[in-house]
Design an enzyme around this catalytic site. Structure first.
Site, PDB file in Angstrom:
ATOM      1  N   LYS A 191       0.800  21.586  27.333  1.00  0.00           N
ATOM      2  CA  LYS A 191       1.980  21.969  27.413  1.00  0.00           C
ATOM      3  C   LYS A 191       2.728  22.500  26.149  1.00  0.00           C
ATOM      4  O   LYS A 191       2.050  22.238  25.099  1.00  0.00           O
ATOM      5  CB  LYS A 191       3.121  21.126  28.177  1.00  0.00           C
ATOM      6  CG  LYS A 191       2.457  20.964  29.626  1.00  0.00           C
ATOM      7  CD  LYS A 191       2.571  22.358  30.637  1.00  0.00           C
ATOM      8  CE  LYS A 191       2.599  21.943  32.000  1.00  0.00           C
ATOM      9  NZ  LYS A 191       1.201  21.712  32.294  1.00  0.00           N
TER      10      LYS A 191
HETATM   11  C1  LIG Z   1       4.288  24.149  37.216  1.00  0.00           C
HETATM   12  C2  LIG Z   1       3.952  22.783  37.227  1.00  0.00           C
HETATM   13  N1  LIG Z   1       4.420  21.825  37.875  1.00  0.00           N
HETATM   14  C3  LIG Z   1       4.450  20.361  37.505  1.00  0.00           C
HETATM   15  C4  LIG Z   1       3.360  19.829  36.800  1.00  0.00           C
HETATM   16  C5  LIG Z   1       2.855  18.847  36.538  1.00  0.00           C
HETATM   17  O1  LIG Z   1       3.194  17.998  35.282  1.00  0.00           O
HETATM   18  P1  LIG Z   1       2.284  16.923  34.893  1.00  0.00           P
HETATM   19  O2  LIG Z   1       0.941  17.213  34.544  1.00  0.00           O
HETATM   20  O3  LIG Z   1       3.165  16.525  33.501  1.00  0.00           O
HETATM   21  O4  LIG Z   1       2.558  15.902  36.010  1.00  0.00           O
HETATM   22  C6  LIG Z   1       2.472  21.009  36.056  1.00  0.00           C
HETATM   23  C7  LIG Z   1       1.400  20.758  35.180  1.00  0.00           C
HETATM   24  O5  LIG Z   1       0.704  19.811  34.875  1.00  0.00           O
HETATM   25  C8  LIG Z   1       2.504  22.319  36.223  1.00  0.00           C
HETATM   26  O6  LIG Z   1       1.946  23.392  35.804  1.00  0.00           O
END
Ligand SMILES: Cc1ncc(COP(=O)(O)O)c(C=O)c1O
Length: 392
Positions: A191
């Protein structure tokens, strides 16, 4: 041709992050503590939100957000098929029903006009069951929030935004993180800023304090204070909460990533401009847009293949890039194509025709501040060469 493999993504971690982690380890306070508090305050102030809660993932932030809003069995939440599975899993996990609405063909974000059609039509789902909208600011391009907020008001719906890609993005001058009821961010390794794994939830203080309780076993006071001289052993459990708190080790990285975010963004934009300059001249490709009323976070750079002008399909294009040592990805395989959701809801590919069509021609190219000018040129050269070789 490029000699070594260019990864699709790689974080930029500096000495400041490393030193801060070491400092945290030396203090002995390694779980949620003063550095998490500092990270929350600095994050809230960066996006202009009155409050923020640090969590151990973006998924945790979304899950807590739904629980905090009281969404559960019998409820329905409207979201997009063009997202990462976790945006939709969390709806399932609270026992509610995800209702998918197709996307706009230009930004690939959820289409507000189709949301209203869905709410009004109430096929299969009674209007009264629909409790929330969960727009996803895909790739870092904000959704069209004015009509989304107007619909929320009209039908009395909560708005929980998935801002995993949208730090820092703006819609009509306001940062994502300040518009809906609650916004979830992700600090996963790929990210715009990372804490290894991590997330943040923004919203009004009342909601954020409720979410804080949900995120830590539903315990009625800051559990981290239990073990400090300010704390007490006594607590009461008021919700069946989760264990989703961020640690001070993660926050140590986040504090310095956040400081560098503006510089990261300058570099992301430079790369985007370089890509746009060449790819806009290739008739076989479509490049991403940035609507005039938004500031794109440029988390991802997506090219779309004009399949009627090429002799290759998307998967072969990716193989050709791999052969030229360029890492890529596809964001995303639409939700309604995954077996779990197909089996449970009987989805067919054409139920969301735009998501399905666009899925077949999207490729995410490397875009991250650590890329050198040569890396960027290598991507451009490889894409251009493949287009020239396979054009119709
Ligand atoms: C659009 C989207 N929503 C939610 C997430 C979830 O985030 P995390 O991996 O930090 O749980 C991600 C990515 O990893 C994502 O790309």
């Amino acid at each position: 041709m490029r000699k070594d493999f260019l990864p699709f993504s790689s974080p930029l971690i500096g000495e400041e992050e490393i030193n801060e982690v070491v400092d945290t380890l030396r203090t002995g306070w390694i779980t949620t503590g003063p550095k998490v508090k500092r990270f929350e305050e600095e994050f809230a102030s960066y996006v202009g939100s009155p409050a923020a809660l640090a969590l151990n993932s973006g998924t945790a932030a979304l899950h807590v957000a739904l629980a905090t809003q009281g969404i559960g069995p019998g409820d329905a939440v409207i979201t997009t098929p063009m997202t990462f599975c976790s945006s939709v899993h969390v709806i399932e996990q609270v026992g509610a029903r995800p209702v998918l609405v197709d996307i706009e063909p230009d930004t690939l974000n959820i289409d507000p006009a189709k949301i209203e059609k869905m709410v009004k039509s109430a096929i299969r789902i009674p209007q009264s069951a629909i409790k929330a909208l969960l727009p996803v600011h895909l790739y870092g391009h904000p959704c069209d929030m004015d009509p989304i907020m107007a619909l929320a008001q009209k039908y009395n719906l909560r708005v929980i935004e998935d801002g995993a890609h949208a730090l820092p993005a703006k819609y009509k001058g306001n940062f994502i993180g300040t518009i809906g009821d609650l916004t979830a961010f992700s600090f996963y390794a790929t990210k715009n800023i990372t804490t290894g794994e991590g997330g943040m939830l923004t919203g009004i203080p009342e909601m954020i304090e409720k979410a804080r309780i949900w995120s830590l076993h539903g315990m009625s006071q800051d559990a981290w204070r239990r073990y400090s001289d300010e704390g007490s052993w006594y607590y009461e459990v008021i919700y069946p909460g989760f264990k989703y708190n961020m640690s001070d080790i993660q926050a140590s990285i986040g504090i310095h990533q956040l400081k560098r975010l503006s510089k990261f963004q300058v570099r992301r934009r430079e790369i985007v401009q370089r890509y746009n300059k060449t790819f806009s001249r290739l008739e076989e490709l479509e490049i991403p847009i940035e609507r005039p009323e938004v500031e794109h976070a440029w988390h991802l750079y997506i090219i779309r293949l004009k399949l009627d002008r090429l002799k290759v399909i998307r998967n072969q294009f990716i193989e050709e890039l791999k052969f030229r040592n360029i890492g890529t990805s596809v964001h995303f395989i639409p939700i309604h194509l995954h077996p779990y959701y197909q089996n449970k809801y009987g989805f067919k590919p054409d139920d969301f025709p735009i998501a399905y069509r666009e899925y077949q021609r999207i490729i995410s190219l490397p875009l991250y501040p650590k890329m050198t000018d040569q890396d960027v040129e290598d991507v451009i050269e490889a894409v251009t060469e493949i287009v020239r070789r396979f054009h119709l």
